[in-house]
Design a protein around this motif. Structure first.
Motif, short mmCIF file in Angstrom:
data_model
loop_
_atom_site.label_atom_id
_atom_site.label_comp_id
_atom_site.label_asym_id
_atom_site.label_seq_id
_atom_site.Cartn_x
_atom_site.Cartn_y
_atom_site.Cartn_z
N GLY A 1 -17.37 8.75 -7.92
CA GLY A 1 -16.75 7.44 -7.81
C GLY A 1 -15.91 7.35 -6.55
O GLY A 1 -14.99 8.15 -6.35
N GLY A 2 -16.25 6.39 -5.70
CA GLY A 2 -15.53 6.23 -4.43
C GLY A 2 -14.76 4.93 -4.38
O GLY A 2 -14.65 4.30 -3.33
N GLY A 3 -14.20 4.50 -5.52
CA GLY A 3 -13.27 3.36 -5.52
C GLY A 3 -11.91 3.85 -5.06
O GLY A 3 -11.78 4.95 -4.48
N LEU A 4 -10.87 3.06 -5.32
CA LEU A 4 -9.54 3.46 -4.84
C LEU A 4 -9.05 4.74 -5.50
O LEU A 4 -8.38 5.56 -4.85
N ALA B 1 -3.38 -6.37 -4.97
CA ALA B 1 -2.68 -5.55 -3.97
C ALA B 1 -1.17 -5.42 -4.16
O ALA B 1 -0.42 -5.20 -3.21
N LEU B 2 -0.72 -5.56 -5.40
CA LEU B 2 0.71 -5.33 -5.65
C LEU B 2 0.96 -3.85 -5.86
O LEU B 2 0.12 -3.14 -6.44
N ILE B 3 2.11 -3.39 -5.41
CA ILE B 3 2.58 -2.04 -5.72
C ILE B 3 3.76 -2.28 -6.63
O ILE B 3 4.85 -2.64 -6.18
N ASP C 1 -3.51 -0.01 9.84
CA ASP C 1 -2.22 -0.33 9.22
C ASP C 1 -2.49 -0.96 7.86
O ASP C 1 -3.10 -2.03 7.77
N VAL C 2 -2.03 -0.31 6.80
CA VAL C 2 -2.30 -0.84 5.46
C VAL C 2 -1.26 -1.88 5.03
O VAL C 2 -1.26 -2.33 3.90
N LEU D 1 -7.58 -3.90 0.92
CA LEU D 1 -8.90 -3.62 1.51
C LEU D 1 -8.74 -2.65 2.68
O LEU D 1 -9.55 -1.75 2.90
N GLN D 2 -7.65 -2.85 3.40
CA GLN D 2 -7.36 -1.94 4.52
C GLN D 2 -7.03 -0.54 3.98
O GLN D 2 -7.40 0.47 4.57
N LEU D 3 -6.36 -0.50 2.85
CA LEU D 3 -6.06 0.79 2.20
C LEU D 3 -7.37 1.50 1.83
O LEU D 3 -7.54 2.71 2.08
#
Ligand SMILES: Cc1cc2nc3c(=O)[nH]c(=O)nc-3n(C[C@H](O)[C@H](O)[C@H](O)COP(=O)(O)OP(=O)(O)OC[C@H]3O[C@@H](n4cnc5c(N)ncnc54)[C@H](O)[C@@H]3O)c2cc1C
Length: 366
Positions: free
Chosen positions: A5-8, A42-44, A81-82, A154-156
């Motif tokens: 699995g190559g997701g996040l 994309a929330l942390i 730059d993420v 997406l950049q991450l």
């Protein structure tokens, strides 16, 4: 070592493994797959998390605290730059009932034993308006948490993929794993391009983990949960902080989200989109003047209690699983904390026992 699995989640672990000196090969189903990693908000995020499991609140806060260093290292390595920002984040309410519900929820979370100190505050409308001057007249209040932030996810995703390869790991697309066998201490992973043999494996296949887990003695009860998101045209910066359902991206577009539906198909439905749009415009009336440029639906990877599963198989030692529904938030913990432990071959029970899928094996009452 093979990561399935190559997701996040798989990418953060593979990057962290390579950084810890353990090169990995990532076997990924590829672009045909249903990926939460391409459709998230994309929330942390830390506020409100962990009701029923303080270990999850600690794990989320730890990751949010590690994110600055994580983002800087990725940028240094890939020049991507993420867009990590941590100024704090808001949750807004649109009625007294919602405000009371928020108040009760945050206080219940905070009152649990062994909770970390999460810097949240409940805010009335006048205090909110000082920080978010454009809120609409229907906003009754909300909550603010200084530990929250956001990024360009997406950049991450791209930076992790590029970074893991810079560090010597390999990413193989169109390598769906169909079967896994554990023989004489090794794992044989069958793909349509032939078998891959690995000494250790990490199952990070999102929803696909439910099917793969039993092949190595792991119970991974995850289900898809749909979330829909609206994207507006780009506009001048007006929102300095992310709100749990309204977020202005670094590129200027505004994301409005996101629903939580028990559905297994990634399709957009107008009634849900209409509710998201209506609530967002009531929060920030200026949004009503913007064009919508895109809508999408994506499938979250959800457990019954909403908390992650991290485990090692007892019948097939060397087979690990990592799955969660907040893969952006937890990316830093996955890369900096979990991956080195997997490389060493052991998940310390004091941190990881609460996340074992054993918690679902509750005997039925007679
Ligand atoms: C609408 C929405 C909003 C969200 N918002 C946030 C947020 O604001 N903050 C946050 O932290 N998280 C958020 N999330 C969750 C976050 O996106 C997920 O936690 C994360 O993307 C999960 O990553 P994953 O790698 O586990 O799964 P996925 O992204 O689903 O990836 C799984 C991968 O496994 C591969 N795969 C599957 N089966 C196989 C197989 N048999 N062999 C090989 N490969 C296989 C697929 O190709 C895929 O690439 C959101 C999710 C959604 C849907």
């Amino acid at each position: 070592m093979a990561v399935v699995g190559g997701g996040l989640v798989g990418s953060a672990i593979a990057w962290g493994l390579a950084r810890a000196g353990q090169r990995a090969v990532v076997l990924d189903e590829g672009d045909v797959a249903l990926r939460a990693s391409r459709g998230n908000f994309a929330l942390i995020w830390v506020q409100g998390k962990g009701l029923g499991m303080s270990a999850y609140a600690r794990w989320s806060l730890r990751s949010a605290d590690l994110w600055r260093e994580f983002a800087d290292e990725l940028t240094g390595q890939t020049r991507l730059d993420v867009r990590h920002e941590r100024r704090g984040g808001f949750h807004l309410t649109l009625s007294e009932r919602e405000w009371k519900h928020r108040d009760v929820l945050l206080k219940r979370v905070a009152a649990q034993p062994a909770m970390p100190p999460i810097p949240f505050e409940l805010m009335d409308r006048p205090s909110l308006a000082r920080m978010l001057p454009e809120i609409g007249p229907e906003v009754t209040g909300g909550s603010f948490c200084a530990a929250d932030g956001h990024c360009n996810s997406l950049q991450l995703f791209r930076a992790l993929n590029q970074g893991m390869q810079v560090l010597g790991s390999a990413y193989l697309s169109n390598h769906r794993v169909d079967r896994i066998e554990h023989r004489r201490g090794e794992f044989l992973l069958e793909t349509k391009d032939g078998p891959v043999v690995a000494g250790k494996i990490v199952l990070a296949a999102g929803i696909g983990n439910a099917r793969l887990g039993p092949m190595v003695g792991l119970h991974i009860p995850v289900r898809p949960q749909r979330g829909q998101i609206i994207v507006t045209e780009r506009t001048q910066p007006f929102l300095r902080y992310p709100v749990s359902t309204v977020r202005q991206t670094d590129e200027g577009g505004v994301l409005l989200g996101d629903s939580q539906e028990e559905a297994g198909e990634a399709v957009v439905s107008n009634p849900v989109i209409a509710v998201l749009a209506d609530r967002a415009v009531r929060m920030f009336p200026r949004l009503g003047r913007l064009n919508v440029v895109r809508t999408w639906a994506a499938l979250r990877v959800m457990t019954r209690d909403g908390f992650p599963i991290y485990d090692e198989s007892t019948s097939a030692p060397g087979a690990f699983v990592a799955t969660c529904h907040s893969g952006v938030t937890l990316a830093a913990s996955h890369a900096f904390v979990l991956a080195p432990l997997i490389a060493d071959g052991r998940l310390p029970p004091d941190t990881f026992q609460p996340f074992s899928a054993d918690r679902f094996d509750v005997p039925k009452a007679a």
